[in-house]
Motif scaffolding. Structure first.
Motif, PDB file in Angstrom:
ATOM      1  N   TYR A  49       0.843  -1.194   0.000  1.00  0.00           N
ATOM      2  CA  TYR A  49       0.000   0.000   0.000  1.00  0.00           C
ATOM      3  C   TYR A  49       0.883   1.251   0.000  1.00  0.00           C
ATOM      4  CZ  TYR A  49      -3.453   3.457   1.412  1.00  0.00           C
ATOM      5  OH  TYR A  49      -4.261   4.570   1.457  1.00  0.00           O
ATOM      6  N   ALA A  50       1.923   1.250   0.834  1.00  0.00           N
ATOM      7  CA  ALA A  50       2.840   2.391   0.876  1.00  0.00           C
ATOM      8  C   ALA A  50       3.589   2.536  -0.444  1.00  0.00           C
ATOM      9  CB  ALA A  50       3.828   2.220   2.034  1.00  0.00           C
ATOM     10  N   ALA A  51       3.958   1.394  -1.059  1.00  0.00           N
ATOM     11  CA  ALA A  51       4.708   1.448  -2.312  1.00  0.00           C
ATOM     12  C   ALA A  51       3.877   1.998  -3.465  1.00  0.00           C
ATOM     13  CB  ALA A  51       5.221   0.050  -2.662  1.00  0.00           C
ATOM     14  N   SER A  52       2.557   1.822  -3.394  1.00  0.00           N
ATOM     15  CA  SER A  52       1.697   2.265  -4.493  1.00  0.00           C
ATOM     16  C   SER A  52       0.916   3.529  -4.169  1.00  0.00           C
ATOM     17  CB  SER A  52       0.704   1.153  -4.849  1.00  0.00           C
ATOM     18  OG  SER A  52      -0.121   0.830  -3.743  1.00  0.00           O
ATOM     19  N   ALA A  53       1.087   4.074  -2.968  1.00  0.00           N
ATOM     20  CA  ALA A  53       0.279   5.223  -2.552  1.00  0.00           C
ATOM     21  C   ALA A  53       0.610   6.478  -3.346  1.00  0.00           C
ATOM     22  CB  ALA A  53       0.473   5.480  -1.060  1.00  0.00           C
ATOM     23  N   LYS A  54       1.880   6.704  -3.636  1.00  0.00           N
ATOM     24  CA  LYS A  54       2.296   7.910  -4.367  1.00  0.00           C
ATOM     25  C   LYS A  54       3.022   7.495  -5.635  1.00  0.00           C
ATOM     26  CE  LYS A  54       2.745  10.694  -0.161  1.00  0.00           C
ATOM     27  NZ  LYS A  54       3.651  11.523   0.676  1.00  0.00           N
ATOM     28  N   ARG A  55       2.235   7.044  -6.597  1.00  0.00           N
ATOM     29  CA  ARG A  55       2.827   6.570  -7.844  1.00  0.00           C
ATOM     30  C   ARG A  55       3.293   7.748  -8.702  1.00  0.00           C
ATOM     31  NH1 ARG A  55      -2.140   2.790  -9.314  1.00  0.00           N
ATOM     32  NH2 ARG A  55      -3.122   4.426  -8.069  1.00  0.00           N
ATOM     33  N   ALA A  56       4.460   7.575  -9.298  1.00  0.00           N
ATOM     34  CA  ALA A  56       5.038   8.624 -10.130  1.00  0.00           C
ATOM     35  C   ALA A  56       5.675   8.003 -11.358  1.00  0.00           C
ATOM     36  CB  ALA A  56       6.081   9.407  -9.334  1.00  0.00           C
ATOM     37  N   LYS A  61      12.451   4.841  -4.453  1.00  0.00           N
ATOM     38  CA  LYS A  61      12.979   3.533  -4.074  1.00  0.00           C
ATOM     39  C   LYS A  61      11.876   2.578  -3.630  1.00  0.00           C
ATOM     40  CE  LYS A  61      17.537   5.241  -2.693  1.00  0.00           C
ATOM     41  NZ  LYS A  61      18.516   5.379  -1.579  1.00  0.00           N
ATOM     42  N   LEU A  62      10.925   3.085  -2.850  1.00  0.00           N
ATOM     43  CA  LEU A  62       9.853   2.221  -2.355  1.00  0.00           C
ATOM     44  C   LEU A  62       8.943   1.778  -3.489  1.00  0.00           C
ATOM     45  CD1 LEU A  62       8.696   0.986   0.219  1.00  0.00           C
ATOM     46  CD2 LEU A  62       7.237   3.005   0.448  1.00  0.00           C
ATOM     47  N   GLN A  63       8.571   2.706  -4.355  1.00  0.00           N
ATOM     48  CA  GLN A  63       7.730   2.347  -5.493  1.00  0.00           C
ATOM     49  C   GLN A  63       8.451   1.378  -6.424  1.00  0.00           C
ATOM     50  OE1 GLN A  63       6.124   5.656  -7.760  1.00  0.00           O
ATOM     51  NE2 GLN A  63       5.647   4.329  -9.507  1.00  0.00           N
TER      52      GLN A  63
END
Length: 260
Positions: A49-56, A61-63
């Protein structure tokens, strides 16, 4: 030099895995492996959820880690084994299954936890039963109940003379035995690995405390072996999660196939 009797050392066995309840809800005891199941589900959900919360467009690194993990299951397992036509509807299940199993396996190597959840057979049979329901339901939906039984039990391109021998074997192998072997493969590897770690760790301590000069040499050797087995266990924990999901994808692919 002192020599303690061999009866003084209690080798680890199945009783090692019988953990007392952490707490009780009514008459139901909640054990450590049960809590680990909930913890693993929460951690997997939180991470992705954290990895996809702020997609750019340019991932951080997290995404990037989340996308790489997703791509590993999507492309390397689901698409390659199930096929480009049908694979996408099974990606969520295979993706969640892989990382749920992987984290529960890694619990066996994480300090302060040090217990692989699926070294308890009952936990694994639940996953195997879910897999059994999914791939059979997929096959029945596509081929119909009778058609699916024929699809899984009657081998294609074999002389009818061999049917009385092969049909029962195919039925047992594809319908009955699959979930059992799927569960046992995961359970047995984690069970054996944990037993080895406990044996070398406690055995090394026993040797140091009770066997004098011999123990002073053999004890540290046992601990070195425990460290080496720990690194080997990390590989086994990953491979067993991978194999479990790989076989799930293969079973789904086989259920969807037009010919057996």
């Amino acid at each position: 030099m002192t020599f303690a009797s061999s009866e003084s050392f209690h080798a680890p066995g199945p009783a090692t895995f019988e953990l007392p309840p952490v707490f009780e809800i009514g008459s139901v005891g909640v054990t450590k492996p049960m809590l680990q199941l909930f913890l693993a589900a929460a951690l997997v959900f939180a991470f992705f959820y954290a990895a996809s919360a702020k997609r750019a467009m340019v991932p951080g690194k997290l995404q990037y880690a989340g996308e790489a993990a997703y791509g590993f299951v999507r492309n390397g397992l689901a698409r390659d084994l199930i096929g480009s036509r049908d694979f996408m509807r099974f990606v969520p299940y295979l993706f969640a299954l892989f990382f749920f199993i992987l984290l529960n396996n890694f619990f066996g190597s994480i300090p302060m936890i040090n217990f692989p959840t699926f070294s308890r057979a009952g936990m694994v049979y639940g996953l195997a039963a879910l897999s059994w329901i999914i791939y059979n339901a997929v096959g029945i939906r596509k081929h119909g109940f009778v058609g699916y039984l024929k699809h899984q039990s009657v081998p294609h391109g074999v002389s009818p003379v061999l049917y009385p021998l092969l049909i029962p074997l195919e039925f047992l192998s594809n319908i009955i035995v699959r979930p059992v072997t799927l569960a046992l493969r995961l359970f047995a590897n984690l069970f054996a690995g944990h037993i080895l770690l406990v044996l070398f760790s406690t055995g090394g301590l026993y040797l140091l405390q009770n066997e004098g000069v011999i123990g002073a040499v053999a004890g540290p050797v046992a601990w070195v072996l425990a460290i080496l087995v720990s690194f080997l266990e990390l590989l086994v924990q990953f491979l067993q999660a991978y194999v479990f999901v790989l076989l799930n994808a293969m079973y789904i692919s086989g259920a969807l196939a037009d010919e057996h």
